[in-house]
Enzyme design. Sequence first.
Site, mmCIF file in Angstrom:
data_model
loop_
_atom_site.group_PDB
_atom_site.id
_atom_site.type_symbol
_atom_site.label_atom_id
_atom_site.label_comp_id
_atom_site.label_asym_id
_atom_site.label_seq_id
_atom_site.Cartn_x
_atom_site.Cartn_y
_atom_site.Cartn_z
ATOM 1 N N ASP A 62 21.939 9.613 -40.082
ATOM 2 C CA ASP A 62 22.195 11.368 -40.273
ATOM 3 C C ASP A 62 22.359 12.170 -40.838
ATOM 4 O O ASP A 62 22.123 13.628 -40.801
ATOM 5 C CB ASP A 62 24.025 11.316 -39.555
ATOM 6 C CG ASP A 62 24.727 11.015 -40.659
ATOM 7 O OD1 ASP A 62 24.980 9.873 -41.703
ATOM 8 O OD2 ASP A 62 25.409 11.863 -40.917
ATOM 9 N N ASP A 69 22.749 10.046 -46.258
ATOM 10 C CA ASP A 69 22.876 8.676 -46.684
ATOM 11 C C ASP A 69 22.269 7.891 -45.431
ATOM 12 O O ASP A 69 21.466 8.285 -45.588
ATOM 13 C CB ASP A 69 24.470 8.276 -46.335
ATOM 14 C CG ASP A 69 25.061 8.577 -44.891
ATOM 15 O OD1 ASP A 69 24.080 8.890 -44.157
ATOM 16 O OD2 ASP A 69 26.447 9.668 -44.649
ATOM 17 N N TYR A 75 33.009 11.172 -39.375
ATOM 18 C CA TYR A 75 32.656 11.340 -37.702
ATOM 19 C C TYR A 75 34.144 11.270 -37.215
ATOM 20 O O TYR A 75 33.736 10.877 -35.683
ATOM 21 C CB TYR A 75 31.492 10.793 -37.281
ATOM 22 C CG TYR A 75 29.993 11.475 -38.083
ATOM 23 C CD1 TYR A 75 29.715 12.801 -37.712
ATOM 24 C CD2 TYR A 75 30.149 10.897 -39.088
ATOM 25 C CE1 TYR A 75 28.823 13.279 -38.024
ATOM 26 C CE2 TYR A 75 28.725 11.625 -40.138
ATOM 27 C CZ TYR A 75 28.105 12.507 -39.313
ATOM 28 O OH TYR A 75 27.200 12.929 -39.782
ATOM 29 N N GLU A 123 23.539 19.144 -48.422
ATOM 30 C CA GLU A 123 23.324 18.084 -47.988
ATOM 31 C C GLU A 123 22.650 17.919 -46.380
ATOM 32 O O GLU A 123 22.894 19.084 -45.617
ATOM 33 C CB GLU A 123 24.199 16.917 -47.783
ATOM 34 C CG GLU A 123 23.860 15.844 -46.573
ATOM 35 C CD GLU A 123 24.419 14.314 -46.790
ATOM 36 O OE1 GLU A 123 24.886 13.571 -46.466
ATOM 37 O OE2 GLU A 123 26.258 14.857 -46.904
#
Length: 491
Positions: free
Chosen positions: A77, A80, A228, A468
């Site tokens: 996603d 990571d 999430y 990120e």
Amino acid sequence: MAPKSLIFPVILLLVLLSSPAIYAGHDYRDALRKSIMFFEGQRSGQLPPDQRVRWRRDSALRDGSTAGVDLTGGYYDAGDNIKFGFPMAFTITMLSWSIIDFGKTMGPELKNAVKAVRWGTDYLLKATAIPGVVFVQVGDAYSDHNCWERPEDMDTLRTVYKIDRAHPGSDVAGETAAALAAASIVFRKRDPAYSRRLLDRATRVFAFANRYRGAYSNSLYHAVCPFYCDFNGYQDELLWGAAWLHKASRKRAYREFIVKNEVVLKAGDTINEFGWDNKHAGINVLISKEVLMGRAEYFESFKQNADGFICSILPGISHPQVQYSRGGLLVKTGGSNMQHVTSLSFLLLAYSNYLSHAKKVVPCGELTASPSLLRQIAKRQVDYILGDNPMGLSYMVGYGQKFPRRIHHRGSSVPSVSSHPSHIGCKEGSRYFLSPNPNPNLLVGAVVGGPNVTDAFPDSRPYFQESEPTTYINAPLVGLLGYFSTHSSWR
């Protein structure tokens, strides 16, 4: 003389929509190409021969084996090495919507955008292969976040998490149904058999989501939270899934579901929110197209909600939850602000096109939001991302002369397998995380979380909310760049 209540909004609109003379025009076609290439850098599994991000290698080839299933493939996603099903499904929905609405303006990049969708849907088909089960995550996030290692070296826990009848997750299942249904439209003419397979699976997954209602955050709290977590509830995903199934199948049952459940599932709530967790603004804009085309008066209340969304984010008269920085950036509370910028700008652009075809405008008190105005606001946000901002910095890696060099991304920041063939372990990567040096591997096309209301940006890996990249920042941007690569005159 204009009324005093009108002067400030008009002045602010002029300020935010004007581009200073020092800003040069943008190569939206180049930005589009790079925004799609980013997804190749996020691929998990066995990479294909035509892989363009060459510093990546195969990874996570045993995903799903602990549960006796094949869950290889899909996308990481963000920075990571976890495969989170909820944001991945939303990413595929938005990539598909980008192609459905703006594919005709993507030129030669359309084929790569379609490939990006298929890489995701192939995985979602694996994740939904067992009736009554959806595999929603691969990898233990705590284990993964304790390490800084490239995906090719992963030796962290690849735990598999699922929802089922006893452990429901209508939110992630509803979004997965939406993704499969939207993608079925993308492939309707390109690959009819694959399209039918996607739509059949979407139908089955939606039925499961609707029958066994509940939030996956409750069923899998310790695995998915706080990463999430579904903070907004699962009701919006049920409407969202039904809306896409209605668009893909034209079946009356989904229309009736939407009309019957509009109030129960709170279609009018938080109308200026749209992202992987909250689908309200997207639901209203998507459904409103049918109203504006004169085909669905029974959805009129959704158009009213969509009009309210438009007025709520206009510069100068926006909702308290929406701000604009001095440099012109749309800002909402929370981290990774560019996810809001791209998703809300996408809705502005999509709605502007629907309004144009219907020859309509949106009345917002003493202001009128024309389709042209909505396009200008969306374009201003895209231009901010590409470098028209106080930092003079492109927030897309590899676009322009000045862009983030130290993004919060394991694969980009750790030496590649080709330059460092030997294994780099969990804690060995920490020195690359803490290094002041630029990342050795350019993740071309990655758009980072970006600045907040101050317009400031720390080009530093530890500042993950700003540095990120995520797939769901890029997915709506693909549609925006597709449009502006052909229509860059703001009209």
